[in-house]
Design a protein around this motif. Structure first.
Motif, PDB file in Angstrom:
ATOM      1  N   THR A   1       0.831  -1.201   0.205  1.00 51.45           N
ATOM      2  CA  THR A   1      -0.012   0.068  -0.192  1.00 51.45           C
ATOM      3  C   THR A   1       0.932   1.075  -0.024  1.00 51.45           C
ATOM      4  O   THR A   1       0.453   2.243  -0.487  1.00 51.45           O
ATOM      5  CB  THR A   1      -0.971   0.155   1.103  1.00 51.45           C
ATOM      6  N   GLY A   2       2.003   1.138   0.611  1.00 49.32           N
ATOM      7  CA  GLY A   2       2.962   2.264   0.394  1.00 49.32           C
ATOM      8  C   GLY A   2       3.156   2.569  -0.961  1.00 49.32           C
ATOM      9  O   GLY A   2       3.203   3.992  -1.191  1.00 49.32           O
TER      10      GLY A   2
ATOM     11  N   GLY B   1       1.613  -2.203   5.314  1.00 48.16           N
ATOM     12  CA  GLY B   1       1.263  -0.606   5.215  1.00 48.16           C
ATOM     13  C   GLY B   1       1.582   0.037   6.729  1.00 48.16           C
ATOM     14  O   GLY B   1       2.473  -0.461   7.415  1.00 48.16           O
ATOM     15  N   ARG B   2       0.576   0.817   7.034  1.00 44.53           N
ATOM     16  CA  ARG B   2       0.799   1.630   8.153  1.00 44.53           C
ATOM     17  C   ARG B   2      -0.745   1.453   9.018  1.00 44.53           C
ATOM     18  O   ARG B   2      -0.689   1.296  10.454  1.00 44.53           O
ATOM     19  CB  ARG B   2       0.938   2.998   8.204  1.00 44.53           C
ATOM     20  N   ASP B   3      -1.614   1.160   8.339  1.00 46.40           N
ATOM     21  CA  ASP B   3      -2.790   1.085   8.889  1.00 46.40           C
ATOM     22  C   ASP B   3      -3.708  -0.115   8.478  1.00 46.40           C
ATOM     23  O   ASP B   3      -4.679   0.070   8.557  1.00 46.40           O
ATOM     24  CB  ASP B   3      -3.586   2.412   8.754  1.00 46.40           C
ATOM     25  N   ILE B   4      -2.867  -1.361   7.985  1.00 48.81           N
ATOM     26  CA  ILE B   4      -3.804  -2.323   7.681  1.00 48.81           C
ATOM     27  C   ILE B   4      -4.477  -3.219   8.745  1.00 48.81           C
ATOM     28  O   ILE B   4      -5.850  -3.193   8.743  1.00 48.81           O
ATOM     29  CB  ILE B   4      -2.941  -3.186   6.821  1.00 48.81           C
TER      30      ILE B   4
ATOM     31  N   ARG C   1       9.915  10.829   9.138  1.00 52.17           N
ATOM     32  CA  ARG C   1       8.856  10.173   8.500  1.00 52.17           C
ATOM     33  C   ARG C   1       8.053   9.433   9.484  1.00 52.17           C
ATOM     34  O   ARG C   1       6.861   9.707   9.522  1.00 52.17           O
ATOM     35  CB  ARG C   1       9.432   9.498   7.302  1.00 52.17           C
TER      36      ARG C   1
ATOM     37  N   TYR D   1       0.514   5.179  -2.008  1.00 55.69           N
ATOM     38  CA  TYR D   1       0.654   6.466  -1.521  1.00 55.69           C
ATOM     39  C   TYR D   1       1.745   7.252  -2.270  1.00 55.69           C
ATOM     40  O   TYR D   1       1.695   8.433  -2.671  1.00 55.69           O
ATOM     41  CB  TYR D   1       1.115   6.795  -0.181  1.00 55.69           C
ATOM     42  N   ARG D   2       2.921   6.427  -2.533  1.00 56.96           N
ATOM     43  CA  ARG D   2       3.890   6.837  -3.536  1.00 56.96           C
ATOM     44  C   ARG D   2       3.430   7.451  -4.693  1.00 56.96           C
ATOM     45  O   ARG D   2       3.917   8.156  -5.489  1.00 56.96           O
ATOM     46  CB  ARG D   2       5.015   5.808  -3.520  1.00 56.96           C
TER      47      ARG D   2
ATOM     48  N   ASP E   1       3.990  10.113  10.307  1.00 53.69           N
ATOM     49  CA  ASP E   1       3.214   8.994  10.009  1.00 53.69           C
ATOM     50  C   ASP E   1       2.510   8.573  11.229  1.00 53.69           C
ATOM     51  O   ASP E   1       1.395   7.856  11.393  1.00 53.69           O
ATOM     52  CB  ASP E   1       3.884   7.716   9.465  1.00 53.69           C
TER      53      ASP E   1
ATOM     54  N   SER F   1       5.299  11.446  -0.227  1.00 52.63           N
ATOM     55  CA  SER F   1       4.230  10.395   0.115  1.00 52.63           C
ATOM     56  C   SER F   1       3.767  10.384   1.422  1.00 52.63           C
ATOM     57  O   SER F   1       2.500  10.191   1.856  1.00 52.63           O
ATOM     58  CB  SER F   1       4.534   8.815  -0.252  1.00 52.63           C
ATOM     59  N   SER F   2       4.843  10.694   2.579  1.00 56.34           N
ATOM     60  CA  SER F   2       4.088  10.809   3.950  1.00 56.34           C
ATOM     61  C   SER F   2       3.296  12.074   3.982  1.00 56.34           C
ATOM     62  O   SER F   2       2.185  12.032   4.754  1.00 56.34           O
ATOM     63  CB  SER F   2       5.572  10.796   4.759  1.00 56.34           C
TER      64      SER F   2
ATOM     65  N   ARG G   1      -6.688   9.060   1.738  1.00 53.01           N
ATOM     66  CA  ARG G   1      -6.817   7.667   2.316  1.00 53.01           C
ATOM     67  C   ARG G   1      -7.915   7.001   2.167  1.00 53.01           C
ATOM     68  O   ARG G   1      -7.961   6.028   1.935  1.00 53.01           O
ATOM     69  CB  ARG G   1      -6.528   8.087   3.917  1.00 53.01           C
TER      70      ARG G   1
ATOM     71  N   ARG H   1      -0.166  11.765  12.816  1.00 52.67           N
ATOM     72  CA  ARG H   1      -1.457  12.405  11.934  1.00 52.67           C
ATOM     73  C   ARG H   1      -2.540  11.897  12.426  1.00 52.67           C
ATOM     74  O   ARG H   1      -2.528  10.953  13.171  1.00 52.67           O
ATOM     75  CB  ARG H   1      -1.132  11.871  10.508  1.00 52.67           C
TER      76      ARG H   1
ATOM     77  N   ARG I   1      17.897   0.505   4.480  1.00 52.65           N
ATOM     78  CA  ARG I   1      17.532   1.679   3.700  1.00 52.65           C
ATOM     79  C   ARG I   1      18.700   1.890   2.868  1.00 52.65           C
ATOM     80  O   ARG I   1      18.617   2.064   1.583  1.00 52.65           O
ATOM     81  CB  ARG I   1      16.964   3.025   4.090  1.00 52.65           C
TER      82      ARG I   1
ATOM     83  N   SER J   1      -0.287  11.309   2.539  1.00 55.21           N
ATOM     84  CA  SER J   1      -0.919  10.237   3.261  1.00 55.21           C
ATOM     85  C   SER J   1      -1.695  10.859   4.462  1.00 55.21           C
ATOM     86  O   SER J   1      -2.586  10.170   5.207  1.00 55.21           O
ATOM     87  CB  SER J   1      -0.025   9.227   3.392  1.00 55.21           C
TER      88      SER J   1
HETATM   89  O1   DC Z   1       5.903   1.833   3.357  1.00 53.26           O
HETATM   90  P1   DC Z   1       6.474   3.285   2.390  1.00 53.26           P
HETATM   91  O2   DC Z   1       7.503   3.552   3.029  1.00 53.26           O
HETATM   92  O3   DC Z   1       6.463   2.882   0.907  1.00 53.26           O
HETATM   93  O4   DC Z   1       5.213   4.136   2.549  1.00 53.26           O
HETATM   94  C1   DC Z   1       5.235   5.526   1.989  1.00 53.26           C
HETATM   95  C2   DC Z   1       4.342   6.560   2.671  1.00 53.26           C
HETATM   96  O5   DC Z   1       3.150   6.328   2.656  1.00 53.26           O
HETATM   97  C3   DC Z   1       4.685   6.301   4.404  1.00 53.26           C
HETATM   98  O6   DC Z   1       5.583   7.299   4.799  1.00 53.26           O
HETATM   99  C4   DC Z   1       3.301   6.429   4.992  1.00 53.26           C
HETATM  100  C5   DC Z   1       2.402   6.253   3.880  1.00 53.26           C
HETATM  101  N1   DC Z   1       1.689   4.853   3.967  1.00 53.26           N
HETATM  102  C6   DC Z   1       0.380   5.199   4.640  1.00 53.26           C
HETATM  103  O7   DC Z   1       0.255   6.325   5.365  1.00 53.26           O
HETATM  104  N2   DC Z   1      -0.466   4.440   4.829  1.00 53.26           N
HETATM  105  C7   DC Z   1      -0.109   2.986   4.516  1.00 53.26           C
HETATM  106  N3   DC Z   1      -1.001   1.999   4.460  1.00 53.26           N
HETATM  107  C8   DC Z   1       1.139   2.904   3.706  1.00 53.26           C
HETATM  108  C9   DC Z   1       2.020   3.790   3.645  1.00 53.26           C
END
Ligand code: DC
Length: 215
Positions: free
Chosen positions: A35-36, A119-122, A167, A39-40, A171, A89-90, A99, A174, A147, A93
Motif C-alpha cells: 500500500t505504500g 502498510g501503516r494502517d492495515i 517520516r 501513496y507513493r 506517520d 508520500s508521507s 486515504r 497524523r 534503507r 498520506s
Molecule cells: O511503506 P512506504 O515507505 O513505501 O510508504 C510511503 C508513505 O506512505 C509512508 O511514509 C506513509 C504512507 N503510508 C500510509 O500512510 N499508509 C499506508 N498503509 C502505507 C503507507
C-alpha cells in the motif's frame, strides 16, 4: 465461499515489511499488496501534474505486476523510491480524502484474492478483521542501514536515520489513521534477526491460524 483471508503487516519505514510480505505471500500463494506504493504513486502524480491529491487518488489506475508498479499502464517503479517521493508520500498520506480513496482500492483487492497487505494502517483500519496481524519493527539505526543498502543511498547513515525518524514521527502523529500497533497484532522486532528466521516465525503463526483454509 466466505470472505478471503487477509494477513496485515504494519510498522515503521525500513523495518523489513516489503521483503517479508512479498516472501510470505509467495509461500502462502496469496497476493502481495504494497500500500505504500499506492501513496507513493499519488505523490509522484502530484509532483508531475500539480493536481489535487484527492482527485489523483480517486482516479488512480494502479497495478502491480510482480515487483513493478504501473500507473495508468506506465511503469513508474524507478521513480517511486527517491528521498523526495518518500517525503511527499508521507505528506499526501495525511489527507483524509486520499486515504479514503486508497483504502477503498485496498479493500477491493481482498474481494478478489486472499492477500498479504503491508502498510501503516492495515490492521487498525483497512482490515480490522484480518486473520493474522503483524507489527514489524527494528531500531532506527538498523532501519537506516537497510534503507542505505536497499537504495544504494550515498548519504551518511546519520542523515538517512534522521530522515526516517522524521517520516515515522509524521506517520505516527497524523490525525487520520496514524501508524500504531493494533492491540491484537503480533510484535516482531527484526533488529537482530535474519529474514529467514522472521519469515519462518510468521509462516508458523499464519498456518496455525488458517489450518482449515490453506494446505
Ligand atoms: O511503506 P512506504 O515507505 O513505501 O510508504 C510511503 C508513505 O506512505 C509512508 O511514509 C506513509 C504512507 N503510508 C500510509 O500512510 N499508509 C499506508 N498503509 C502505507 C503507507
Amino acid at each position: 465461499m466466505g470472505r478471503n483471508p487477509a494477513i496485515a503487516i504494519d510498522g515503521p519505514a525500513g523495518a523489513g515489511k516489503s521483503t517479508l510480505a512479498k516472501l510470505l505471500a509467495e509461500r502462502l500463494g496469496f497476493v502481495y499488496v504494497n500500500t505504500g506504493a499506492m501513496y507513493r504513486a499519488v505523490a509522484l502524480l502530484w509532483k508531475e501534474t500539480g493536481e489535487e491529491p484527492e482527485k489523483i487518488a480517486r482516479h488512480l489506475d494502479f497495478e502491480m505486476r510482480g515487483d513493478r508498479v504501473f500507473v495508468g499502464g506506465r511503469d513508474v517503479t524507478d521513480l517511486l523510491y527517491t528521498p523526495e517521493i518518500s517525503d511527499l508520500s508521507s505528506k499526501v498520506s495525511t489527507i483524509p480524502g486520499v486515504r479514503r480513496a486508497l483504502v477503498a482500492l485496498q479493500r477491493a483487492q481482498r474481494e478478489k484474492y486472499p492477500v498479504v497487505m503491508e502498510g501503516r494502517d492495515i490492521g487498525t483500519v483497512v482490515f480490522t478483521d484480518a486473520e493474522v496481524k503483524f507489527y514489524i519493527t527494528a531500531s532506527s539505526r538498523e532501519r537506516a542501514r537497510r534503507r542505505k543498502l536497499q537504495f544504494n543511498d550515498p548519504r551518511p547513515l546519520k542523515v538517512i536515520e534522521e530522515e526516517i525518524r522524521k517520516r515515522d514521527e509524521r506517520d505516527s502523529t497524523r490525525e487520520d489513521s496514524p501508524l500504531r500497533r493494533a492491540p491484537d497484532a503480533i510484535l516482531i522486532d527484526t533488529t537482530n534477526l535474519r529474514v529467514e528466521e522472521v519469515l519462518r516465525l510468521m509462516e508458523k503463526f499464519v498456518r496455525e491460524k488458517l489450518k482449515n483454509i490453506i494446505d
